[in-house]
Design a protein around this motif. Structure first.
Motif, PDB file in Angstrom:
ATOM      1  N   GLY A   1       0.666  -1.020   0.031  1.00 43.81           N
ATOM      2  CA  GLY A   1       0.138  -0.133   0.162  1.00 43.81           C
ATOM      3  C   GLY A   1       0.873   1.495   0.056  1.00 43.81           C
ATOM      4  N   ARG A   2       2.210   1.181  -0.066  1.00 45.86           N
ATOM      5  CA  ARG A   2       2.878   2.175  -0.211  1.00 45.86           C
ATOM      6  C   ARG A   2       2.974   3.079  -1.385  1.00 45.86           C
ATOM      7  NH1 ARG A   2       8.166   0.025   1.889  1.00 45.86           N
ATOM      8  NH2 ARG A   2       7.041  -1.722   2.773  1.00 45.86           N
ATOM      9  N   ARG A   3       2.939   4.423  -1.368  1.00 48.42           N
ATOM     10  CA  ARG A   3       2.988   5.059  -2.729  1.00 48.42           C
ATOM     11  C   ARG A   3       4.313   5.907  -2.602  1.00 48.42           C
ATOM     12  NH1 ARG A   3      -2.836   7.149  -4.455  1.00 48.42           N
ATOM     13  NH2 ARG A   3      -3.923   5.632  -4.263  1.00 48.42           N
ATOM     14  N   ASN A   4       4.745   5.832  -3.732  1.00 49.30           N
ATOM     15  CA  ASN A   4       6.130   6.777  -3.750  1.00 49.30           C
ATOM     16  C   ASN A   4       5.832   8.066  -3.872  1.00 49.30           C
ATOM     17  OD1 ASN A   4       7.700   4.307  -4.025  1.00 49.30           O
ATOM     18  ND2 ASN A   4       7.353   4.606  -6.480  1.00 49.30           N
ATOM     19  N   VAL A   5       6.522   8.967  -2.926  1.00 51.28           N
ATOM     20  CA  VAL A   5       6.208  10.292  -2.550  1.00 51.28           C
ATOM     21  C   VAL A   5       7.622  11.104  -2.793  1.00 51.28           C
ATOM     22  CG1 VAL A   5       5.569  12.128  -1.133  1.00 51.28           C
ATOM     23  CG2 VAL A   5       4.403  10.012  -1.435  1.00 51.28           C
ATOM     24  N   PHE A   6       7.461  11.889  -3.668  1.00 49.38           N
ATOM     25  CA  PHE A   6       8.875  12.861  -3.810  1.00 49.38           C
ATOM     26  C   PHE A   6       8.873  14.159  -3.154  1.00 49.38           C
ATOM     27  CE2 PHE A   6       8.877   9.195  -6.774  1.00 49.38           C
ATOM     28  CZ  PHE A   6       9.965   8.421  -6.480  1.00 49.38           C
ATOM     29  N   ARG A   7       9.793  14.606  -2.702  1.00 49.50           N
ATOM     30  CA  ARG A   7       9.697  16.211  -2.640  1.00 49.50           C
ATOM     31  C   ARG A   7      10.669  17.013  -3.233  1.00 49.50           C
ATOM     32  NH1 ARG A   7      10.604  18.657   3.122  1.00 49.50           N
ATOM     33  NH2 ARG A   7      12.285  17.219   3.107  1.00 49.50           N
ATOM     34  N   ALA A   8      10.093  17.963  -3.859  1.00 45.68           N
ATOM     35  CA  ALA A   8      11.188  18.909  -4.728  1.00 45.68           C
ATOM     36  C   ALA A   8      11.303  20.378  -3.871  1.00 45.68           C
ATOM     37  CB  ALA A   8      10.900  18.810  -6.139  1.00 45.68           C
TER      38      ALA A   8
END
Length: 72
Positions: free
Chosen positions: A60-67
């Motif tokens: 259930g993990r979603r890839n989250v990226f922060r810029a």
């Protein structure tokens, strides 16, 4: 929150709907008529629930990226 069990139930329901539509899109009994859902809509829902199940099975993990935008 959607669980794997809920996703499986929805996928099963949409697969049954696809079978029902393939046996007849609409029919009439006397003055009453039944019109089933659009097959393309059903297939979109099947794809959605398959993807949800795959996501849930992976944890259930979603890839989250922060810029952080920087102005040099």
């Amino acid at each position: 929150m959607i669980t794997l069990k809920v996703a499986e139930e929805h996928l099963d329901a949409w697969l049954k709907a696809e079978i029902a539509v393939s046996t007849g899109q609409s029919y009439r009994i006397g003055t009453r008529q039944l019109q089933r859902a659009d097959l393309s809509e059903i297939r979109q829902s099947i794809n959605y629930w398959r993807k949800e199940m795959a996501r849930l099975q992976k944890g259930g993990r979603r890839n989250v990226f922060r810029a952080v935008p920087r102005d040099y």
